[in-house]
Enzyme design. Structure first.
Site, PDB file in Angstrom:
ATOM      1  N   GLY A   1       9.617  -0.368 -11.811  1.00 59.13           N
ATOM      2  CA  GLY A   1       9.492   1.080 -11.885  1.00 59.13           C
ATOM      3  C   GLY A   1       8.017   1.435 -11.774  1.00 59.13           C
ATOM      4  O   GLY A   1       7.233   0.680 -11.196  1.00 59.13           O
TER       5      GLY A   1
ATOM      6  N   TYR B   1       7.283   4.250   2.525  1.00 60.18           N
ATOM      7  CA  TYR B   1       7.267   3.275   1.425  1.00 60.18           C
ATOM      8  C   TYR B   1       8.692   2.922   0.989  1.00 60.18           C
ATOM      9  O   TYR B   1       9.028   1.754   0.799  1.00 60.18           O
ATOM     10  CB  TYR B   1       6.467   3.881   0.273  1.00 60.18           C
ATOM     11  CG  TYR B   1       6.183   2.968  -0.897  1.00 60.18           C
ATOM     12  CD1 TYR B   1       5.071   2.125  -0.900  1.00 60.18           C
ATOM     13  CD2 TYR B   1       7.012   2.973  -2.014  1.00 60.18           C
ATOM     14  CE1 TYR B   1       4.800   1.321  -1.988  1.00 60.18           C
ATOM     15  CE2 TYR B   1       6.738   2.172  -3.112  1.00 60.18           C
ATOM     16  CZ  TYR B   1       5.625   1.352  -3.099  1.00 60.18           C
ATOM     17  OH  TYR B   1       5.356   0.548  -4.194  1.00 60.18           O
TER      18      TYR B   1
ATOM     19  N   ILE C   1       0.851  -1.195   0.000  1.00 55.90           N
ATOM     20  CA  ILE C   1       0.000   0.000   0.000  1.00 55.90           C
ATOM     21  C   ILE C   1       0.885   1.242   0.000  1.00 55.90           C
ATOM     22  O   ILE C   1       2.082   1.159   0.279  1.00 55.90           O
ATOM     23  CB  ILE C   1      -0.917   0.057   1.248  1.00 55.90           C
ATOM     24  CG1 ILE C   1      -0.080   0.042   2.552  1.00 55.90           C
ATOM     25  CG2 ILE C   1      -1.929  -1.066   1.247  1.00 55.90           C
ATOM     26  CD1 ILE C   1      -0.856   0.415   3.797  1.00 55.90           C
TER      27      ILE C   1
HETATM   28  N1  CAA Z   1       9.492  16.369  -7.173  1.00 57.24           N
HETATM   29  C1  CAA Z   1       9.865  17.638  -6.915  1.00 57.24           C
HETATM   30  N2  CAA Z   1       9.231  18.433  -6.046  1.00 57.24           N
HETATM   31  C2  CAA Z   1       8.150  17.915  -5.430  1.00 57.24           C
HETATM   32  C3  CAA Z   1       7.713  16.601  -5.654  1.00 57.24           C
HETATM   33  C4  CAA Z   1       8.434  15.826  -6.569  1.00 57.24           C
HETATM   34  N3  CAA Z   1       8.084  14.554  -6.854  1.00 57.24           N
HETATM   35  N4  CAA Z   1       6.634  16.373  -4.891  1.00 57.24           N
HETATM   36  C5  CAA Z   1       6.391  17.508  -4.221  1.00 57.24           C
HETATM   37  N5  CAA Z   1       7.312  18.427  -4.553  1.00 57.24           N
HETATM   38  C6  CAA Z   1       7.393  19.810  -4.091  1.00 57.24           C
HETATM   39  C7  CAA Z   1       6.231  20.610  -4.667  1.00 57.24           C
HETATM   40  O1  CAA Z   1       6.532  21.093  -5.958  1.00 57.24           O
HETATM   41  C8  CAA Z   1       6.092  21.731  -3.648  1.00 57.24           C
HETATM   42  O2  CAA Z   1       7.076  22.704  -3.903  1.00 57.24           O
HETATM   43  P1  CAA Z   1       6.857  24.219  -3.470  1.00 57.24           P
HETATM   44  O3  CAA Z   1       6.698  24.234  -1.974  1.00 57.24           O
HETATM   45  O4  CAA Z   1       8.092  24.882  -3.954  1.00 57.24           O
HETATM   46  O5  CAA Z   1       5.607  24.636  -4.195  1.00 57.24           O
HETATM   47  C9  CAA Z   1       6.430  21.050  -2.336  1.00 57.24           C
HETATM   48  O6  CAA Z   1       7.184  19.868  -2.689  1.00 57.24           O
HETATM   49  C10 CAA Z   1       5.188  20.658  -1.579  1.00 57.24           C
HETATM   50  O7  CAA Z   1       4.375  19.842  -2.418  1.00 57.24           O
HETATM   51  P2  CAA Z   1       2.814  19.666  -2.210  1.00 57.24           P
HETATM   52  O8  CAA Z   1       2.146  21.021  -2.109  1.00 57.24           O
HETATM   53  O9  CAA Z   1       2.294  18.705  -3.237  1.00 57.24           O
HETATM   54  O10 CAA Z   1       2.785  19.042  -0.738  1.00 57.24           O
HETATM   55  P3  CAA Z   1       1.765  18.047  -0.124  1.00 57.24           P
HETATM   56  O11 CAA Z   1       2.169  17.894   1.288  1.00 57.24           O
HETATM   57  O12 CAA Z   1       0.368  18.438  -0.418  1.00 57.24           O
HETATM   58  O13 CAA Z   1       2.005  16.647  -0.908  1.00 57.24           O
HETATM   59  C11 CAA Z   1       3.241  14.726  -1.612  1.00 57.24           C
HETATM   60  C12 CAA Z   1       3.315  16.146  -1.069  1.00 57.24           C
HETATM   61  C13 CAA Z   1       2.560  13.807  -0.610  1.00 57.24           C
HETATM   62  C14 CAA Z   1       4.667  14.284  -1.843  1.00 57.24           C
HETATM   63  C15 CAA Z   1       2.397  14.725  -2.923  1.00 57.24           C
HETATM   64  O14 CAA Z   1       2.991  15.614  -3.825  1.00 57.24           O
HETATM   65  C16 CAA Z   1       2.331  13.339  -3.531  1.00 57.24           C
HETATM   66  O15 CAA Z   1       1.487  12.528  -3.206  1.00 57.24           O
HETATM   67  N6  CAA Z   1       3.279  13.045  -4.445  1.00 57.24           N
HETATM   68  C17 CAA Z   1       3.361  11.732  -5.078  1.00 57.24           C
HETATM   69  C18 CAA Z   1       4.310  10.840  -4.327  1.00 57.24           C
HETATM   70  C19 CAA Z   1       4.676   9.681  -5.214  1.00 57.24           C
HETATM   71  O16 CAA Z   1       5.428   9.829  -6.161  1.00 57.24           O
HETATM   72  N7  CAA Z   1       4.140   8.504  -4.895  1.00 57.24           N
HETATM   73  C20 CAA Z   1       4.379   7.343  -5.689  1.00 57.24           C
HETATM   74  C21 CAA Z   1       3.132   6.493  -5.660  1.00 57.24           C
HETATM   75  S1  CAA Z   1       3.219   5.146  -6.786  1.00 57.24           S
HETATM   76  C22 CAA Z   1       4.184   4.009  -6.036  1.00 57.24           C
HETATM   77  O17 CAA Z   1       4.630   4.152  -4.950  1.00 57.24           O
HETATM   78  C23 CAA Z   1       4.438   2.743  -6.833  1.00 57.24           C
HETATM   79  C24 CAA Z   1       5.881   2.482  -6.992  1.00 57.24           C
HETATM   80  O18 CAA Z   1       6.406   1.579  -6.385  1.00 57.24           O
HETATM   81  C25 CAA Z   1       6.665   3.278  -7.980  1.00 57.24           C
END
Ligand code: CAA
Length: 215
Positions: free
Chosen positions: A185, A154, A92
């Site tokens: 990936g 994770y 998850i």
């Molecule tokens: N790269 C660069 N910068 C990032 C980033 C990223 N991937 N994610 C967030 N940021 C930055 C944002 O641009 C933002 O910058 P500023 O403050 O300069 O505007 C700052 O971080 C805050 O971001 P958010 O406003 O989005 O903050 P949040 O607290 O609401 O959410 C988060 C943050 C939880 C990381 C959300 O962006 C998120 O859910 N991201 C996806 C995470 C991800 O990649 N998960 C993978 C799931 S799939 C999986 O896990 C399967 C696998 O095995 C590959």
């Protein structure tokens, strides 16, 4: 592989279903675990794979709970036979920056993605050692190697799975048991579909193929 029993945790998910299909196509009897919340869908999942000619079954189990895993393994043994192949796949996400992460989100991910591997493997590994054969595949993630924003829980769990595999491989080598990690990936499943669209687009832009993998 014919007539081997394969246990796949979370085998009814996006990647899991294709793992079950592949094992089924090799002639294995495939059993997936499913949690209570998924029980309504599991019958149609089973029907679909059986209609394709695979021999599949399911047992209810919360992989984060050791006792639940013990009773699941007992049912699998009684109904299908000893487990020869184990794929620890159930996982998850509870994404959030570390500075905002609730303890529940940390615990849930470590329990379901990492502690589960011990909880389930422990139920079948003695039998594998006695029989001199076992195949254990732990499904990790690219993010266990690279880290990812919002995924301290994770990434830690997935990196931990790889350590688990390496130690288990050493322990099992002389008993005919292999243990490996596969680290996919980004794969096009409901898990990645739940990511914010702009993060998704950003990730796809970095993939040389220009798209996510298909299960
Ligand atoms: N790269 C660069 N910068 C990032 C980033 C990223 N991937 N994610 C967030 N940021 C930055 C944002 O641009 C933002 O910058 P500023 O403050 O300069 O505007 C700052 O971080 C805050 O971001 P958010 O406003 O989005 O903050 P949040 O607290 O609401 O959410 C988060 C943050 C939880 C990381 C959300 O962006 C998120 O859910 N991201 C996806 C995470 C991800 O990649 N998960 C993978 C799931 S799939 C999986 O896990 C399967 C696998 O095995 C590959």
């Amino acid at each position: 592989m014919t007539n081997r029993v394969a246990l796949v945790t979370g085998g009814n998910g996006g990647i899991g279903t294709e793992v079950c299909r592949s094992l089924g196509a090799m002639g294995c009897t495939v059993v997936t675990t499913c949690i209570d919340a998924q029980k309504e869908d599991i019958a149609s999942w089973q029907q679909q794979l059986e209609s394709e000619g695979h021999h599949v079954g399911w047992v209810e189990c919360d992989v984060s709970n050791f006792e639940s895993c013990a009773s699941m393994a007992e049912k699998v043994r009684a109904e299908y036979g000893p487990v020869d192949i184990l794929v620890n796949l159930a996982g998850i996400t509870r994404d959030g920056f570390a500075h905002k992460m609730e303890k529940d989100a940390w615990d849930a991910v470590i329990n379901v993605n990492l502690n589960s591997a011990f909880n389930v493997t422990r139920q079948v590994i003695e039998g594998m050692r006695e029989r001199g054969f076992g195949r254990i595949v732990n499904i990790s993630s690219v993010n266990g190697q690279t880290g990812q924003f919002g995924q301290t829980n994770y990434s830690a769990a997935k990196a931990g799975l790889h350590g688990f595999s390496m130690a288990l491989a050493k322990e099992g080598a002389r008993k005919g048991i292999t243990a490996n990690t596969v680290s996919p990936g980004y794969v096009d499943t409901s898990m990645t579909a739940a990511m914010p669209q702009e993060v998704r687009d950003q990730i796809i832009a970095q993939v040389p193929a220009g798209r996510m993998a298909r299960p």
